[in-house]
Structure formats: structure tokens, C-alpha cells
Motif scaffolding. Structure first.
Motif, PDB file in Angstrom:
ATOM      1  N   LEU A   1       0.843  -1.301   0.179  1.00 37.60           N
ATOM      2  CA  LEU A   1      -0.149  -0.028   0.098  1.00 37.60           C
ATOM      3  C   LEU A   1       0.917   1.219   0.155  1.00 37.60           C
ATOM      4  O   LEU A   1       0.437   2.112  -0.793  1.00 37.60           O
ATOM      5  CB  LEU A   1      -0.877  -0.017   1.142  1.00 37.60           C
ATOM      6  N   VAL A   2       2.071   1.310   0.670  1.00 35.74           N
ATOM      7  CA  VAL A   2       2.891   2.563   0.911  1.00 35.74           C
ATOM      8  C   VAL A   2       3.733   2.692  -0.324  1.00 35.74           C
ATOM      9  O   VAL A   2       3.781   3.876  -1.155  1.00 35.74           O
ATOM     10  CB  VAL A   2       3.908   2.226   1.958  1.00 35.74           C
ATOM     11  N   LEU A   3       4.194   1.337  -0.971  1.00 36.64           N
ATOM     12  CA  LEU A   3       5.095   1.660  -2.167  1.00 36.64           C
ATOM     13  C   LEU A   3       4.373   1.525  -3.419  1.00 36.64           C
ATOM     14  O   LEU A   3       4.767   2.293  -4.293  1.00 36.64           O
ATOM     15  CB  LEU A   3       6.068   0.472  -2.125  1.00 36.64           C
ATOM     16  N   ARG A   4       3.267   0.864  -3.546  1.00 35.69           N
ATOM     17  CA  ARG A   4       2.644   0.706  -4.850  1.00 35.69           C
ATOM     18  C   ARG A   4       1.110   1.023  -4.523  1.00 35.69           C
ATOM     19  O   ARG A   4       0.024   0.165  -5.078  1.00 35.69           O
ATOM     20  CB  ARG A   4       2.670  -0.884  -5.396  1.00 35.69           C
ATOM     21  N   GLY A   5       0.636   1.821  -3.822  1.00 37.55           N
ATOM     22  CA  GLY A   5      -0.685   2.194  -3.557  1.00 37.55           C
ATOM     23  C   GLY A   5      -1.625   2.449  -4.855  1.00 37.55           C
ATOM     24  O   GLY A   5      -2.721   1.845  -4.540  1.00 37.55           O
ATOM     25  N   ALA A   6      -1.158   3.020  -5.671  1.00 33.20           N
ATOM     26  CA  ALA A   6      -1.988   3.403  -6.811  1.00 33.20           C
ATOM     27  C   ALA A   6      -2.430   1.953  -7.642  1.00 33.20           C
ATOM     28  O   ALA A   6      -3.361   1.665  -8.109  1.00 33.20           O
ATOM     29  CB  ALA A   6      -1.405   4.153  -7.995  1.00 33.20           C
ATOM     30  N   THR A   7      -1.307   1.179  -7.761  1.00 33.77           N
ATOM     31  CA  THR A   7      -1.426  -0.163  -8.368  1.00 33.77           C
ATOM     32  C   THR A   7      -2.295  -1.025  -7.630  1.00 33.77           C
ATOM     33  O   THR A   7      -3.349  -1.704  -8.043  1.00 33.77           O
ATOM     34  CB  THR A   7      -0.128  -1.062  -8.519  1.00 33.77           C
ATOM     35  N   VAL A   8      -2.399  -1.175  -6.021  1.00 32.31           N
ATOM     36  CA  VAL A   8      -3.378  -1.983  -5.255  1.00 32.31           C
ATOM     37  C   VAL A   8      -4.837  -1.382  -5.346  1.00 32.31           C
ATOM     38  O   VAL A   8      -5.350  -2.173  -5.602  1.00 32.31           O
ATOM     39  CB  VAL A   8      -2.722  -1.919  -3.781  1.00 32.31           C
ATOM     40  N   VAL A   9      -5.022  -0.090  -5.350  1.00 33.29           N
ATOM     41  CA  VAL A   9      -6.119   0.539  -5.595  1.00 33.29           C
ATOM     42  C   VAL A   9      -6.880   0.037  -6.787  1.00 33.29           C
ATOM     43  O   VAL A   9      -8.034   0.079  -6.750  1.00 33.29           O
ATOM     44  CB  VAL A   9      -6.044   2.115  -5.164  1.00 33.29           C
ATOM     45  N   SER A  10      -5.903  -0.019  -7.891  1.00 33.66           N
ATOM     46  CA  SER A  10      -6.420  -0.055  -9.131  1.00 33.66           C
ATOM     47  C   SER A  10      -7.417  -1.363  -9.422  1.00 33.66           C
ATOM     48  O   SER A  10      -7.980  -1.444 -10.342  1.00 33.66           O
ATOM     49  CB  SER A  10      -5.615   0.075 -10.281  1.00 33.66           C
TER      50      SER A  10
END
Length: 476
Positions: free
Chosen positions: A188-197
Motif C-alpha cells: 500500500l505504501v510503495l505501490r498504493g495506486a497499483t493496489v487500489v486499481s
């Protein structure tokens, strides 16, 4: 042929409703969704009139329901000690496999469906209705309101399934559960946008194949793996603790002649998380505030004064410290002993000051280090009296049972209005601070804090007698 899913689902819904309605004010609990909708609508209106970005409010709403899903799933599965403290010797239908001819995995599937549908209509639907002011002011199209209900319910489902997965791993290995939790947080911290997508929240802004697939498959996969891993009849090691009452009581001396303060501090220290949960909870509030203050210039035209903002929110967050000081208490308990309730509330006040004030002031100092010391002095002057206000209001309206009574709709509404009465003017002053003479805005903030502190002291002086009178009369 086993018990049908439909039968288990119906019984679990009844059990959940009875639990909430009996604990939190009977039929008055039915008004809770209406109150949630009004608070959500008021917040949305405030953001709309402030020309804030609607995406931020919608993002916050989805984050809240996802965290709610995590909490609901965790409490149901591993929070049996907490439920026992609250309910007494009670066994939820989820654990009926010990005594009834029904498989635990069948119960788990029914439990997940029950949680998702029950909370979707009781809490998430009112929150989605509360988004309507954003559509009224033209910040989002009207079609967003029903869409938010679907996506927020999806985030809640994701939270429940993730908690089930983590609890399943935890029953096998604590180390593995810590590793999985750390991996999720790092992602969530490092790849938050990818996880949220790949979550339902992505569907609010844009429908993509990955978001649709993730919204459907992630909860199903996490639930299936969690149920497969969950060890139903695991044994937990017995806990022992040394007798520290005499040692601590002797050190407190005349400050605690009847031992009520010693008991309160030991209650917090020996409960799950110990004294560290005071530091952690305030740290969580500070962390969220730090992120918001860092990104607020992208949301509102003026960033609020950090010192005053942090002091205000941290002071309101000290409610959790009062809650922990009272987690094993009720007024009727003390009627058996030669201890007056005013003495008990005095002990709670001293314990509150010992635990909440040093931690809050430390985070205020950290806030000054991170955001500058421009309004740190104002924050230092506002935090202690505002904390006293929170203590006075909470103890007066909720007594020694804040967890139960604050979910009684009229009491919760009264508490919320009391908090908003000081929160709103202080937040407005924090926003106005960079635009007007600092001496005037800072002085006004300190003045509000002192008045609130005086009200808190006034309520505290009446609290003991009020609840002793109620306890003797046998009323809540």
C-alpha cells in the motif's frame, strides 16, 4: 443433509440485530442509520461549500468502510475476549460447531454473507445517501450516489475477507501473519495506486477489466483461503501476571487511598496491547493527520495551521484513552464496595491525565519538528484544556460504559454535537490562521480551548453524583 445456508443466515442476522439492539438502546438503535446519514450529509455539505475535491471525500469514505470491514471480521473471529467483557458469558452462533451438528466452514460462509449484507444496509447505505449533497452542489453526477453504495459495499467486503484471511494465517503462525500484514502495508505504501486499481474504489472513477476482476475475485479468493487455513479449536496459552497492585498502590500513596487509580492503570496495562495501545492509537491519529496535512494543499486552497490542527484532533482522540480506562467497569459493580463513584471518576481523571497528556504532548512536539513550530505554542495551550473537555463530556454522558452508551443513538448524537461544537470553530480558526493576524486567531483558539476546559471541569464535578444517583436507582 446439513443445516441450510439460508437457515444459518437468517439466524445470524437475528443474532446480530438482537446483540446490537439490546446493547445499544433497544429500538432506539434503529435510528442509528438515520443519524449516520445526517452526519455524512453534513460532512459532504461542509466539503462542498469549502470547494474541496470530491475525490478526497469519496476516497476517505471508502477507506473508512474498508477499515470497518477489517474490524468487523476480526472482532467476530478473534475478539471473543473483548465480546465476553462486553456481553458476559456469551457464545456466538459462529462457534456453534462445538455443540451442534453443523460444520464450522458452513458457519463461516454464512457469517461472511451475514456481515456483508447486514452492515451494507445498516451502515454503508446511510453513508452513500450522505454523499447526495456532493451531487446537489454539482461536484459529482447523481449516478455517483448509487454507485458509491455498490463500491463502498465492495470495499467493506474486501475488508471482511482480508481480515478472515489474516486471522486464518494467524491461527497457523503468528510470524507468518506478521509477514503477510507487513507485505500488505508495504504494498500500500510503495505501490498504493497499483493496489487500489484492482479494488472496487477504482470503479468510482473508471471501470477497467482489472478493477472488475479484482472486485469479484479478491474477496472470494481471500475468503476461501482464510476458511481453509482457519484452525477452529486451537488452544491459547494461559496468561499469568505478577501481583503489582501493592507495589503500585504504595507508590501512589495519598493520591490513591482507596486503590481505584491503581486498579484503573492495571486494567489498561494488563489488557490486550497494554499501555502501548495508548501510544499506538494516538500515533495512528497523528500519522493520518500528517498525511492529510501533507496533501491538503491539493484539496483546499489554504493548509490549516498544523500545530492547532494536530492539537484539536489529538485531544478529541483522547476519548479512546478514557474508553480503555473504563473497559472493565460499570457503575453497579462499585455498589458492592465502600468506594463512592465520585472517587472512581476522580481516579479515572488522574489516570486519563497520566496516560493521555504526555503521549499527546509528545506527538505535538513531533508535529512541530515535522511541520514547523509556527502554531506549536497555540497547540500546546489548546491540547490540555480540550482534553479535559473530552473527559468531562464523555464521563458525564456515558459514565463508566462509554463503549455501550455511545452507540445508543440519542446519547451518541449528544456526544457528537458536543464534540462538533468545539471542533468546528477550532478547525475554522486553523484554516484562517495563515490569512489573519496570528495573535488574534491564536488568541481566539486558546480562548475557545480554555472555555471548553472550564465546561469539562464543570461537567466532571457533576459526573460522580449523577451516575451514583442513577446506579442507586437502578437506571442506565
Amino acid at each position: 443433509m446439513g443445516v441450510s445456508y439460508r437457515y444459518l443466515f437468517d439466524r445470524m442476522v437475528r443474532e446480530e440485530w438482537r446483540l446490537h439492539s439490546e446493547l445499544f438502546g433497544g429500538a432506539r438503535f434503529a435510528m442509528f442509520p438515520l443519524f449516520v446519514a445526517l452526519v455524512a450529509a453534513g460532512t459532504a455539505t461542509f466539503f462542498a461549500l469549502g470547494n474541496a475535491a470530491a475525490d478526497t471525500l469519496l476516497g476517505g469514505l471508502h477507506l473508512v468502510v474498508a477499515l470497518l470491514g477489517l474490524q468487523v471480521g476480526t472482532v467476530g473471529l478473534v475478539g471473543r475476549d473483548a465480546l465476553e467483557d462486553l456481553l458476559g458469558d456469551t457464545t456466538l452462533l459462529l462457534f456453534a460447531a462445538r455443540t451442534l451438528p453443523v460444520s464450522f466452514r458452513r458457519l463461516m460462509v454464512a457469517f461472511v454473507f451475514k456481515d456483508v449484507l447486514y452492515y451494507a444496509f445498516l451502515f454503508i447505505l446511510p453513508l452513500a445517501v450522505g454523499v447526495a449533497p456532493l451531487a446537489y452542489f454539482g461536484l459529482v453526477p447523481w449516478t455517483t450516489v448509487p454507485l458509491v453504495f455498490v463500491t463502498a459495499a465492495g470495499m467493506f467486503t474486501l475488508g471482511v475477507s482480508l481480515s478472515l484471511f489474516l486471522v486464518g494465517v494467524y491461527t497457523r503462525s503468528r510470524l507468518a501473519s506478521l509477514a503477510v500484514t507487513g507485505t500488505v502495508v508495504a504494498a500500500l505504501v510503495l505501490r498504493g495506486a497499483t493496489v487500489v486499481s484492482v479494488t472496487p474504489y477504482q470503479l468510482v472513477s473508471r471501470v477497467t477489466p482489472a478493477a472488475v476482476a479484482g472486485s469479484v475475485l479478491l474477496p472470494v479468493a481471500l475468503t476461501a483461503v482464510g476458511i481453509a487455513l482457519f484452525e477452529f479449536d486451537r488452544r491459547t496459552p494461559a496468561r499469568t501476571a505478577r501481583d503489582r497492585f501493592r507495589f503500585l498502590h504504595s507508590r501512589l500513596g495519598r493520591l490513591d487511598q482507596q486503590g481505584a487509580l491503581t486498579k484503573s492503570l492495571l486494567d489498561v496495562g494488563r489488557s490486550s496491547g497494554g499501555l502501548w495501545k495508548v501510544v499506538f492509537s494516538q500515533g495512528l491519529v497523528f500519522g493520518v493527520l500528517a498525511v492529510l496535512l501533507a496533501y491538503l494543499p491539493e484539496v483546499v486552497p489554504v493548509r490549516p495551521a498544523p500545530g492547532l490542527t494536530i492539537a484539536t484532533i489529538l485531544a478529541l482522540g483522547t476519548f479512546t484513552t478514557y474508553n480503555w480506562l473504563c473497559q472493565f467497569e460499570d457503575e453497579q459493580f462499585y455498589l458492592r464496595y465502600p468506594v463512592s463513584l465520585p472517587t472512581v471518576f476522580r481516579a479515572k481523571l488522574i489516570g486519563f491525565a497520566v496516560l493521555a497528556l504526555p503521549v499527546g504532548l509528545a506527538y505535538l512536539a513531533l508535529g512541530g519538528l515535522v511541520f514547523g513550530y509556527d502554531t506549536a505554542v497555540v497547540g500546546l495551550l489548546v491540547f490540555p484544556p480540550l482534553s479535559m473537555y473530552v473527559f468531562g463530556v464523555t464521563s458525564y454522558v456515558a459514565g463508566l460504559e462509554p463503549t455501550e452508551l455511545l452507540f445508543d443513538t440519542p446519547t451518541f448524537a449528544l456526544f457528537t454535537l458536543a464534540m462538533m461544537a468545539v471542533l468546528m470553530p477550532l478547525v475554522i480558526l486553523a484554516i484562517a490562521y495563515p490569512l489573519y493576524p496570528p495573535l488574534q486567531t491564536g488568541g481566539a483558539a486558546v480562548g475557545i480551548g480554555l472555555v471548553a476546559g472550564g465546561i469539562g471541569v464543570g461537567l466532571y464535578t457533576r459526573t460522580g453524583a449523577r451516575w451514583e444517583r442513577k446506579a442507586l436507582a437502578g437506571a442506565d
